[in-house]
Enzyme design. Structure first.
Site, PDB file in Angstrom:
ATOM      1  N   ASP A   8       0.881  -1.156   0.000  1.00  0.00           N
ATOM      2  CA  ASP A   8       0.000   0.000   0.000  1.00  0.00           C
ATOM      3  C   ASP A   8       0.929   1.218   0.000  1.00  0.00           C
ATOM      4  O   ASP A   8       2.131   1.099   0.273  1.00  0.00           O
ATOM      5  CB  ASP A   8      -0.883  -0.031   1.254  1.00  0.00           C
ATOM      6  CG  ASP A   8      -1.790   1.178   1.343  1.00  0.00           C
ATOM      7  OD1 ASP A   8      -2.326   1.608   0.305  1.00  0.00           O
ATOM      8  OD2 ASP A   8      -1.959   1.712   2.452  1.00  0.00           O
ATOM      9  N   LEU A   9       0.393   2.382  -0.284  1.00  0.00           N
ATOM     10  CA  LEU A   9       1.230   3.580  -0.364  1.00  0.00           C
ATOM     11  C   LEU A   9       1.142   4.437   0.905  1.00  0.00           C
ATOM     12  O   LEU A   9       2.100   4.535   1.666  1.00  0.00           O
ATOM     13  CB  LEU A   9       0.823   4.399  -1.594  1.00  0.00           C
ATOM     14  CG  LEU A   9       1.596   5.695  -1.859  1.00  0.00           C
ATOM     15  CD1 LEU A   9       3.088   5.409  -2.017  1.00  0.00           C
ATOM     16  CD2 LEU A   9       1.042   6.386  -3.089  1.00  0.00           C
ATOM     17  N   ASP A  10      -0.017   5.021   1.134  1.00  0.00           N
ATOM     18  CA  ASP A  10      -0.176   5.903   2.295  1.00  0.00           C
ATOM     19  C   ASP A  10      -0.048   5.122   3.597  1.00  0.00           C
ATOM     20  O   ASP A  10      -0.753   4.141   3.812  1.00  0.00           O
ATOM     21  CB  ASP A  10      -1.547   6.589   2.251  1.00  0.00           C
ATOM     22  CG  ASP A  10      -1.677   7.565   1.092  1.00  0.00           C
ATOM     23  OD1 ASP A  10      -0.629   8.018   0.599  1.00  0.00           O
ATOM     24  OD2 ASP A  10      -2.803   7.861   0.689  1.00  0.00           O
ATOM     25  N   THR A  16       1.083  10.412   3.539  1.00  0.00           N
ATOM     26  CA  THR A  16       0.372  11.533   2.923  1.00  0.00           C
ATOM     27  C   THR A  16      -1.010  11.707   3.556  1.00  0.00           C
ATOM     28  O   THR A  16      -1.800  12.518   3.105  1.00  0.00           O
ATOM     29  CB  THR A  16       0.218  11.339   1.401  1.00  0.00           C
ATOM     30  OG1 THR A  16      -0.536  10.136   1.158  1.00  0.00           O
ATOM     31  CG2 THR A  16       1.570  11.237   0.725  1.00  0.00           C
ATOM     32  N   LYS A  44      -9.297   6.245   5.567  1.00  0.00           N
ATOM     33  CA  LYS A  44      -8.013   5.664   5.177  1.00  0.00           C
ATOM     34  C   LYS A  44      -8.213   4.387   4.357  1.00  0.00           C
ATOM     35  O   LYS A  44      -8.986   3.516   4.725  1.00  0.00           O
ATOM     36  CB  LYS A  44      -7.155   5.363   6.406  1.00  0.00           C
ATOM     37  CG  LYS A  44      -6.625   6.625   7.089  1.00  0.00           C
ATOM     38  CD  LYS A  44      -5.674   6.292   8.222  1.00  0.00           C
ATOM     39  CE  LYS A  44      -5.071   7.551   8.825  1.00  0.00           C
ATOM     40  NZ  LYS A  44      -4.135   7.231   9.926  1.00  0.00           N
ATOM     41  N   ARG A  48     -11.531   7.863  -3.405  1.00  0.00           N
ATOM     42  CA  ARG A  48     -11.917   9.259  -3.264  1.00  0.00           C
ATOM     43  C   ARG A  48     -13.442   9.414  -3.189  1.00  0.00           C
ATOM     44  O   ARG A  48     -13.978  10.109  -2.333  1.00  0.00           O
ATOM     45  CB  ARG A  48     -11.358  10.052  -4.449  1.00  0.00           C
ATOM     46  CG  ARG A  48     -11.367  11.556  -4.293  1.00  0.00           C
ATOM     47  CD  ARG A  48     -10.779  12.210  -5.520  1.00  0.00           C
ATOM     48  NE  ARG A  48      -9.468  11.666  -5.825  1.00  0.00           N
ATOM     49  CZ  ARG A  48      -8.908  11.701  -7.034  1.00  0.00           C
ATOM     50  NH1 ARG A  48      -9.553  12.229  -8.047  1.00  0.00           N
ATOM     51  NH2 ARG A  48      -7.710  11.191  -7.232  1.00  0.00           N
ATOM     52  N   SER A 115      -2.500   0.582  -4.315  1.00  0.00           N
ATOM     53  CA  SER A 115      -3.067   1.717  -3.587  1.00  0.00           C
ATOM     54  C   SER A 115      -4.295   2.248  -4.307  1.00  0.00           C
ATOM     55  O   SER A 115      -4.349   2.266  -5.536  1.00  0.00           O
ATOM     56  CB  SER A 115      -2.021   2.839  -3.479  1.00  0.00           C
ATOM     57  OG  SER A 115      -2.602   4.034  -3.013  1.00  0.00           O
ATOM     58  N   ALA A 116      -5.263   2.707  -3.524  1.00  0.00           N
ATOM     59  CA  ALA A 116      -6.461   3.320  -4.104  1.00  0.00           C
ATOM     60  C   ALA A 116      -6.152   4.716  -4.645  1.00  0.00           C
ATOM     61  O   ALA A 116      -6.971   5.312  -5.340  1.00  0.00           O
ATOM     62  CB  ALA A 116      -7.561   3.412  -3.052  1.00  0.00           C
ATOM     63  N   ASN A 119      -2.986   9.114  -7.507  1.00  0.00           N
ATOM     64  CA  ASN A 119      -1.778   9.942  -7.566  1.00  0.00           C
ATOM     65  C   ASN A 119      -0.509   9.161  -7.255  1.00  0.00           C
ATOM     66  O   ASN A 119       0.565   9.747  -7.140  1.00  0.00           O
ATOM     67  CB  ASN A 119      -1.899  11.106  -6.575  1.00  0.00           C
ATOM     68  CG  ASN A 119      -3.069  12.020  -6.897  1.00  0.00           C
ATOM     69  OD1 ASN A 119      -3.123  12.622  -7.959  1.00  0.00           O
ATOM     70  ND2 ASN A 119      -4.015  12.107  -5.979  1.00  0.00           N
ATOM     71  N   LYS A 146     -10.898  -1.880  -1.557  1.00  0.00           N
ATOM     72  CA  LYS A 146     -10.575  -2.638  -0.361  1.00  0.00           C
ATOM     73  C   LYS A 146     -11.763  -2.548   0.602  1.00  0.00           C
ATOM     74  O   LYS A 146     -12.392  -1.498   0.668  1.00  0.00           O
ATOM     75  CB  LYS A 146      -9.314  -2.064   0.309  1.00  0.00           C
ATOM     76  CG  LYS A 146      -8.083  -2.093  -0.594  1.00  0.00           C
ATOM     77  CD  LYS A 146      -6.927  -1.325   0.044  1.00  0.00           C
ATOM     78  CE  LYS A 146      -5.747  -1.219  -0.898  1.00  0.00           C
ATOM     79  NZ  LYS A 146      -4.639  -0.415  -0.344  1.00  0.00           N
ATOM     80  N   GLU A 170       0.373  -3.394   4.600  1.00  0.00           N
ATOM     81  CA  GLU A 170      -0.775  -2.493   4.749  1.00  0.00           C
ATOM     82  C   GLU A 170      -0.784  -1.843   6.123  1.00  0.00           C
ATOM     83  O   GLU A 170      -0.286  -2.410   7.086  1.00  0.00           O
ATOM     84  CB  GLU A 170      -2.079  -3.277   4.568  1.00  0.00           C
ATOM     85  CG  GLU A 170      -2.671  -3.198   3.175  1.00  0.00           C
ATOM     86  CD  GLU A 170      -3.353  -1.867   2.885  1.00  0.00           C
ATOM     87  OE1 GLU A 170      -3.401  -1.001   3.788  1.00  0.00           O
ATOM     88  OE2 GLU A 170      -3.835  -1.706   1.756  1.00  0.00           O
ATOM     89  N   ASP A 171      -1.392  -0.651   6.183  1.00  0.00           N
ATOM     90  CA  ASP A 171      -1.545   0.020   7.480  1.00  0.00           C
ATOM     91  C   ASP A 171      -3.009   0.181   7.871  1.00  0.00           C
ATOM     92  O   ASP A 171      -3.299   0.736   8.928  1.00  0.00           O
ATOM     93  CB  ASP A 171      -0.871   1.391   7.459  1.00  0.00           C
ATOM     94  CG  ASP A 171      -1.657   2.410   6.635  1.00  0.00           C
ATOM     95  OD1 ASP A 171      -2.115   2.049   5.519  1.00  0.00           O
ATOM     96  OD2 ASP A 171      -1.823   3.550   7.094  1.00  0.00           O
TER      97      ASP A 171
END
Length: 216
Positions: A8-10, A16, A44, A48, A115-116, A119, A146, A170-171
């Site tokens: 995952d990214l964030d 971010t 989280k 969007r 990641s969702a 960006n 997710k 994942e977080d």
């Protein structure tokens, strides 16, 4: 023996979330819905439009906007968010991420982003690590968000491996649920709330041993 890493990214590669919060908080203020840090936890790991729907429901305004108006609101939030992202640099990588990616590449273990965030390519570019990922799932190709496992299955496909041959990071609880739903080994990166169902948890990637993970 595991053959790939899916992130995952964030909250895993970089944080971010603070920029998402500021952008949603400011949009909420414009439409008369208070978005505080506690409510922001519910946003989280989801898309969007799903985030906007939750905000509108939170403020009792779920029937106040047409789909076109909601899309305009989501686009406005994203424009503000991207403006905030301009300040990102490689210094914003979370602890241990660069070293982990370097070690994976040295061992020729491919990595992907699940990641969702639409960006993600831009963010990875700003962080200076985009070239270290063999694949980035395009959220526009997904039918479900997710905790559905679709994004993790697609990430494994990008790496030409089976989900059970990958380790997912994942977080968010929705992410952990998605990872486990496709038979993937789950590493939970803790930032507050416990992550139920994770096979292994850590607070940052510096705590992990890449060789031990590959043996899972």
């Amino acid at each position: 023996m595991k053959k790939g890493f899916i992130f995952d990214l964030d909250g895993v590669i970089t944080d971010t979330a603070k920029y998402h919060f500021i952008a949603w908080r400011d949009l909420g203020a414009e439409i008369g819905v208070a978005v505080d840090l506690k409510f922001n936890e519910q946003l989280k790991g989801i898309s969007r439009m799903d985030s906007l729907d939750r905000i509108l429901a939170h403020g009792g305004k779920e029937n106040d906007f047409t789909m076109d108006q909601k899309e305009a609101l989501a686009a406005k939030k994203n424009t503000h968010y991207v403006e905030l992202l301009q300040s990102l640099t490689p210094q914003d990588l979370l602890p241990g991420v660069k070293e982990f990616l370097d070690a994976a590449n040295a061992k020729q273990i491919p990595c992907a982003i699940a990641s969702a965030s639409k960006n993600a390519p831009f963010i990875l570019e700003k962080l200076g690590v985009k070239d270290q990922f063999a694949g980035i799932v395009d959220p526009a190709t997904l039918h479900k968000g997710k905790p559905d496992p679709e994004i993790f299955v697609k990430a494994a496909e990008l790496l030409n491996i089976k989900p059970e041959e990958a380790v997912g990071f994942e977080d968010a609880q929705a992410g952990i649920d998605g990872i486990k739903a496709c038979g993937m080994y789950a590493v939970g990166v803790l930032s507050g709330e416990p992550l139920h169902g994770a096979d292994l948890t850590c607070h940052e990637l510096t705590e992990l041993n890449i060789d031990e993970l590959l043996q899972k």
